[in-house]
Design a protein around this motif. Structure first.
Motif, PDB file in Angstrom:
ATOM      1  N   ARG A  21       0.829  -1.210   0.000  1.00 58.72           N
ATOM      2  CA  ARG A  21       0.000   0.000   0.000  1.00 58.72           C
ATOM      3  C   ARG A  21       0.862   1.257   0.000  1.00 58.72           C
ATOM      4  O   ARG A  21       0.572   2.225  -0.713  1.00 58.72           O
ATOM      5  N   ARG A  22       1.934   1.258   0.801  1.00 55.17           N
ATOM      6  CA  ARG A  22       2.832   2.430   0.836  1.00 55.17           C
ATOM      7  C   ARG A  22       3.497   2.644  -0.522  1.00 55.17           C
ATOM      8  O   ARG A  22       3.591   3.774  -1.008  1.00 55.17           O
ATOM      9  N   SER A  24       2.398   1.720  -3.424  1.00 59.60           N
ATOM     10  CA  SER A  24       1.371   2.150  -4.368  1.00 59.60           C
ATOM     11  C   SER A  24       1.093   3.649  -4.222  1.00 59.60           C
ATOM     12  O   SER A  24       1.022   4.384  -5.214  1.00 59.60           O
ATOM     13  N   ARG A  25       0.944   4.125  -2.997  1.00 65.37           N
ATOM     14  CA  ARG A  25       0.700   5.559  -2.769  1.00 65.37           C
ATOM     15  C   ARG A  25       1.885   6.398  -3.228  1.00 65.37           C
ATOM     16  O   ARG A  25       1.713   7.516  -3.728  1.00 65.37           O
ATOM     17  N   ALA A  26       3.096   5.885  -3.052  1.00 65.83           N
ATOM     18  CA  ALA A  26       4.298   6.634  -3.413  1.00 65.83           C
ATOM     19  C   ALA A  26       4.457   6.768  -4.930  1.00 65.83           C
ATOM     20  O   ALA A  26       5.210   7.625  -5.395  1.00 65.83           O
ATOM     21  N   TRP A  28       2.306   7.860  -7.158  1.00 60.66           N
ATOM     22  CA  TRP A  28       1.194   8.655  -7.681  1.00 60.66           C
ATOM     23  C   TRP A  28       1.519   9.292  -9.020  1.00 60.66           C
ATOM     24  O   TRP A  28       0.658   9.389  -9.884  1.00 60.66           O
TER      25      TRP A  28
END
Length: 61
Positions: A21-22, A24-26, A28
């Motif tokens: 998840r981290r 994936s968010r990074a 963007w």
């Protein structure tokens, strides 16, 4: 296009999911560029003994 990130195995499935998840968010900026061009992208586990995470992007012509 693919890229592989390797690191030590996570201590639990939950820790591995939080790491995904981290990451994936990074990513963007990659997500915005690929999606605005009509492509797709994602993260998937690397299926080798050393493990890791593979990022991938499909870009239309």
């Amino acid at each position: 296009m693919t890229g592989t990130l390797r690191g030590p195995a996570h201590s639990s499935p939950e820790a591995g999911e939080e790491c995904r998840r981290r990451r994936s968010r990074a990513m963007w900026l990659l997500a915005r560029a690929v999606e605005s061009g009509g492509g797709d992208w994602g993260l998937t586990p690397v299926l080798t003994p050393r493990g890791g995470t593979k990022s991938w992007a499909l870009l239309p012509r």
